[in-house]
Design a protein around this motif. Structure first.
Motif, PDB file in Angstrom:
ATOM      1  N   ASP A  36       0.810  -1.225   0.000  1.00  0.00           N
ATOM      2  CA  ASP A  36       0.000   0.000   0.000  1.00  0.00           C
ATOM      3  C   ASP A  36       0.843   1.274   0.000  1.00  0.00           C
ATOM      4  O   ASP A  36       0.302   2.375  -0.089  1.00  0.00           O
ATOM      5  CB  ASP A  36      -1.011  -0.005   1.162  1.00  0.00           C
ATOM      6  CG  ASP A  36      -0.351  -0.143   2.518  1.00  0.00           C
ATOM      7  OD1 ASP A  36       0.893  -0.188   2.576  1.00  0.00           O
ATOM      8  OD2 ASP A  36      -1.083  -0.210   3.522  1.00  0.00           O
ATOM      9  N   GLU A  37       2.170   1.138   0.092  1.00  0.00           N
ATOM     10  CA  GLU A  37       3.013   2.342  -0.006  1.00  0.00           C
ATOM     11  C   GLU A  37       3.356   2.583  -1.477  1.00  0.00           C
ATOM     12  O   GLU A  37       3.318   1.649  -2.286  1.00  0.00           O
ATOM     13  CB  GLU A  37       4.291   2.162   0.820  1.00  0.00           C
ATOM     14  CG  GLU A  37       4.014   2.112   2.321  1.00  0.00           C
ATOM     15  CD  GLU A  37       5.298   2.122   3.140  1.00  0.00           C
ATOM     16  OE1 GLU A  37       5.992   3.144   3.134  1.00  0.00           O
ATOM     17  OE2 GLU A  37       5.589   1.102   3.773  1.00  0.00           O
ATOM     18  N   LYS A  49      18.249   7.323  10.940  1.00  0.00           N
ATOM     19  CA  LYS A  49      19.712   7.491  11.019  1.00  0.00           C
ATOM     20  C   LYS A  49      20.167   8.314   9.802  1.00  0.00           C
ATOM     21  O   LYS A  49      19.835   9.493   9.705  1.00  0.00           O
ATOM     22  CB  LYS A  49      20.390   6.110  11.076  1.00  0.00           C
ATOM     23  CG  LYS A  49      19.817   5.197  12.171  1.00  0.00           C
ATOM     24  CD  LYS A  49      20.417   3.811  12.124  1.00  0.00           C
ATOM     25  CE  LYS A  49      19.764   2.867  13.110  1.00  0.00           C
ATOM     26  NZ  LYS A  49      18.355   2.509  12.791  1.00  0.00           N
TER      27      LYS A  49
HETATM   28  C1  LIG Z   1      12.435   4.308  11.548  1.00  0.00           C
HETATM   29  C2  LIG Z   1      12.784   2.865  11.807  1.00  0.00           C
HETATM   30  C3  LIG Z   1      14.078   2.523  12.167  1.00  0.00           C
HETATM   31  C4  LIG Z   1      14.420   1.203  12.402  1.00  0.00           C
HETATM   32  N1  LIG Z   1      15.702   0.906  12.780  1.00  0.00           N
HETATM   33  C5  LIG Z   1      16.042  -0.363  13.028  1.00  0.00           C
HETATM   34  C6  LIG Z   1      17.364  -0.686  13.446  1.00  0.00           C
HETATM   35  O1  LIG Z   1      18.225   0.174  13.625  1.00  0.00           O
HETATM   36  N2  LIG Z   1      17.678  -1.983  13.661  1.00  0.00           N
HETATM   37  C7  LIG Z   1      16.766  -2.981  13.489  1.00  0.00           C
HETATM   38  O2  LIG Z   1      17.110  -4.144  13.701  1.00  0.00           O
HETATM   39  N3  LIG Z   1      15.493  -2.711  13.095  1.00  0.00           N
HETATM   40  C8  LIG Z   1      15.104  -1.433  12.870  1.00  0.00           C
HETATM   41  N4  LIG Z   1      13.820  -1.137  12.484  1.00  0.00           N
HETATM   42  C9  LIG Z   1      12.838  -2.224  12.345  1.00  0.00           C
HETATM   43  C10 LIG Z   1      12.804  -2.836  10.926  1.00  0.00           C
HETATM   44  O3  LIG Z   1      12.856  -1.833   9.961  1.00  0.00           O
HETATM   45  C11 LIG Z   1      11.538  -3.657  10.783  1.00  0.00           C
HETATM   46  O4  LIG Z   1      11.637  -4.754  11.679  1.00  0.00           O
HETATM   47  C12 LIG Z   1      11.325  -4.156   9.365  1.00  0.00           C
HETATM   48  O5  LIG Z   1      11.103  -3.104   8.490  1.00  0.00           O
HETATM   49  C13 LIG Z   1      10.126  -5.091   9.311  1.00  0.00           C
HETATM   50  O6  LIG Z   1       9.920  -5.498   7.992  1.00  0.00           O
HETATM   51  P1  LIG Z   1       8.509  -6.088   7.523  1.00  0.00           P
HETATM   52  O7  LIG Z   1       8.653  -6.447   6.085  1.00  0.00           O
HETATM   53  O8  LIG Z   1       8.031  -7.099   8.470  1.00  0.00           O
HETATM   54  O9  LIG Z   1       7.501  -4.850   7.669  1.00  0.00           O
HETATM   55  P2  LIG Z   1       7.493  -3.478   6.877  1.00  0.00           P
HETATM   56  O10 LIG Z   1       8.841  -3.106   6.412  1.00  0.00           O
HETATM   57  O11 LIG Z   1       6.760  -2.533   7.759  1.00  0.00           O
HETATM   58  O12 LIG Z   1       6.602  -3.765   5.591  1.00  0.00           O
HETATM   59  C14 LIG Z   1       5.218  -4.076   5.659  1.00  0.00           C
HETATM   60  C15 LIG Z   1       4.517  -3.417   4.484  1.00  0.00           C
HETATM   61  O13 LIG Z   1       3.215  -3.960   4.335  1.00  0.00           O
HETATM   62  C16 LIG Z   1       2.306  -2.900   4.018  1.00  0.00           C
HETATM   63  N5  LIG Z   1       0.929  -3.356   4.289  1.00  0.00           N
HETATM   64  C17 LIG Z   1       0.366  -3.593   5.502  1.00  0.00           C
HETATM   65  N6  LIG Z   1      -0.927  -4.003   5.349  1.00  0.00           N
HETATM   66  C18 LIG Z   1      -1.168  -4.015   4.016  1.00  0.00           C
HETATM   67  C19 LIG Z   1      -2.326  -4.343   3.216  1.00  0.00           C
HETATM   68  N7  LIG Z   1      -3.477  -4.756   3.764  1.00  0.00           N
HETATM   69  N8  LIG Z   1      -2.226  -4.249   1.872  1.00  0.00           N
HETATM   70  C20 LIG Z   1      -1.065  -3.871   1.286  1.00  0.00           C
HETATM   71  N9  LIG Z   1       0.065  -3.535   1.991  1.00  0.00           N
HETATM   72  C21 LIG Z   1       0.002  -3.620   3.332  1.00  0.00           C
HETATM   73  C22 LIG Z   1       2.822  -1.789   4.908  1.00  0.00           C
HETATM   74  O14 LIG Z   1       2.328  -0.521   4.548  1.00  0.00           O
HETATM   75  C23 LIG Z   1       4.327  -1.911   4.675  1.00  0.00           C
HETATM   76  O15 LIG Z   1       4.711  -1.236   3.532  1.00  0.00           O
HETATM   77  C24 LIG Z   1      13.437   0.186  12.262  1.00  0.00           C
HETATM   78  C25 LIG Z   1      12.118   0.517  11.911  1.00  0.00           C
HETATM   79  C26 LIG Z   1      11.788   1.857  11.692  1.00  0.00           C
HETATM   80  C27 LIG Z   1      10.367   2.214  11.331  1.00  0.00           C
END
Ligand SMILES: Cc1cc2nc3c(=O)[nH]c(=O)nc-3n(C[C@H](O)[C@H](O)[C@H](O)COP(=O)(O)OP(=O)(O)OC[C@H]3O[C@@H](n4cnc5c(N)ncnc54)[C@H](O)[C@@H]3O)c2cc1C
Length: 414
Positions: A36-37, A49
């Motif tokens: 959805d982004e 960072k």
């Molecule tokens: C600012 C920030 C700094 C961070 N720094 C660190 C760090 O220093 N060290 C570390 O270990 N971790 C860090 N993290 C954590 C790490 O980035 C996350 O654990 C990681 O991004 C998780 O990945 P993911 O794919 O599970 O979720 P995400 O990267 O959040 O991706 C999930 C995606 O799914 C989309 N989505 C959700 N529901 C729907 C739907 N119904 N339909 C379509 N799309 C949907 C969301 O919008 C999103 O784009 C940080 C996180 C943030 C926000």
């Protein structure tokens, strides 16, 4: 027989990794990556960072360039929300009404920031932080040197506080609990709090917001203690909730993350989960885990591609994460828990030390402050499963690298 369709909901870290890995492993069917982004899958850690400070250009955030998805025939559907999973029809419904059938499905929907439900929380200047759009907005705001209140002294709150302070903003951190960066334990938390105080950040523990004050724009926060704190920007950093709404509605088991088995498969056959949203039982740690860190999203994203193709392997990683506090790198391997024997190697005054935790003679975790070699050795020591005399961890004359390599070799040869 027509080739099967695999769908991935969530084009973030885990979803992006899985899509690429499925192709690398030879999956030739239709592959749809729905997010959805508006952006291609990108890395979030730099958002608090280097990207926020302007040192890292936007192009460096993306997992892969656009071309890579095209060449690998990955159907990337940006700005597209999945609104429903039909578990019986094995079909996804998109917010625009389109239906897509799937043979296998991955939930990689990540997590969303908790909000703070207080009067005035809808004022301009009260914000949560998760996305590239949030980062662009904060970058622009920080250049005006607003007075900043950060609510929550966790990883995100502390990193954003450091970024704001580096821009010259006055910064106050509010933390309802007793401790700064409590997941790292009291010693490292207190060390990090000192870094912030030395940088000029005010830290108020056992304190929170009673209400946000202002007409349309935030002008102050009224604290629970009654004090009024003038400010222009309140960054709400109170952790995240897993995006498991689709799973709940489809009747999948949740806890509140999406419960998966050792192959990362949910309670519905052919439907998997990975990243911040996934909750799995870890034999290694003898507990259920849901890890909200980069390394897990990366590793589980790679792993689940194999699982979706039925390779039968078991997910039981050694959790790792890092945080950057000003010029200090803090890294953790394993899981920190209270009630274990603690050993310190090095010296906090020199800003180079590690905290090891041992239980029943086994190394369980290491938090290393500016000491990557200790962290690498700890990883080997934990993996070796060998008995670790705490006195050797502490002894500066012991070569941890050589010792851990030897134990690792011995464990492999068994
Ligand atoms: C600012 C920030 C700094 C961070 N720094 C660190 C760090 O220093 N060290 C570390 O270990 N971790 C860090 N993290 C954590 C790490 O980035 C996350 O654990 C990681 O991004 C998780 O990945 P993911 O794919 O599970 O979720 P995400 O990267 O959040 O991706 C999930 C995606 O799914 C989309 N989505 C959700 N529901 C729907 C739907 N119904 N339909 C379509 N799309 C949907 C969301 O919008 C999103 O784009 C940080 C996180 C943030 C926000």
């Amino acid at each position: 027989m027509p080739s099967p369709t695999f769908c991935i909901i969530g084009a973030g870290m885990a979803g992006g990794r899985t899509a690429i890995s499925l192709r690398e492993r030879g999956f030739e069917g239709r592959l749809v990556l729905i997010g959805d982004e508006p952006e291609l899958p990108y890395e979030r850690p730099p958002l608090s960072k280097g990207y926020l400070s302007g040192e890292l250009p936007q192009g460096k955030l993306f997992l892969q360039p656009r071309q890579e998805y095209r060449e690998r025939a990955i159907e990337w559907r940006p700005e597209t929300r999945v609104s429903e999973i039909d578990r019986h029809g094995r079909t996804l419904r998109l917010a625009n009404g389109e239906l897509i059938s799937f043979a296998r499905l991955l939930l990689a929907t990540g997590a969303q920031p908790r909000r703070l439900d207080r009067p005035g929380a809808d004022l301009a200047g009260v914000v949560t932080y998760r996305t590239l759009a949030d980062a662009d907005s904060l970058r622009a705001r920080l250049s005006g040197q607003p007075r900043v209140v950060v609510v929550g002294a966790g990883f995100l709150g502390s990193e954003l506080a450091a970024a704001a302070r580096r821009q010259g903003c006055p910064v106050t951190i509010l933390e309802l609990g007793e401790a700064f960066l409590s997941p790292l334990g009291p010693l490292i938390g207190a060390f990090c709090a000192d870094l912030h105080r030395q940088a000029g950040v005010e830290i108020l523990l056992r304190e929170t917001v009673a209400r946000f004050l202002g007409d349309s724009q935030l002008e102050a926060v009224e604290l629970a203690s009654g004090r009024s704190l003038p400010c222009d920007l309140a960054l709400i950093c109170l952790g995240v909730e897993p995006n498991s709404q689709l799973a709940v509605a489809a009747g999948l088991e949740t806890d509140p993350g999406v419960v998966v088995d050792k192959h990362c498969q949910s309670s519905l056959e052919g439907v998997f989960a990975a990243g911040d949203v996934a909750s799995w039982w870890s034999p290694r740690w003898d507990q259920r885990l849901r890890v909200e860190h980069y390394d897990n999203a990366h590793q589980q994203g790679l792993f689940v591609a194999g699982a979706m193709l039925g390779d039968g392997s078991v997910y039981d990683p050694l959790p790792y994460f890092w945080t950057e506090q000003y010029d200090t790198m803090v890294q953790q391997v394993g899981i920190v828990s209270s009630g274990r024997e603690q050993v310190i190697r090095g010296d906090s005054a020199s800003r180079s030390f590690s905290l090891f935790q041992v239980r029943d003679g086994l190394l369980k975790s290491c938090v290393a402050v500016n000491r990557f070699p200790d962290l690498a050795a700890a990883r080997r020591l934990i993996n070796s499963g060998a008995q670790i005399p705490p006195a050797l961890l502490e002894d500066p004359t012991v070569d941890l690298r050589a010792w851990s390599q030897q134990l690792e070799e011995e464990a492999k040869s068994l």
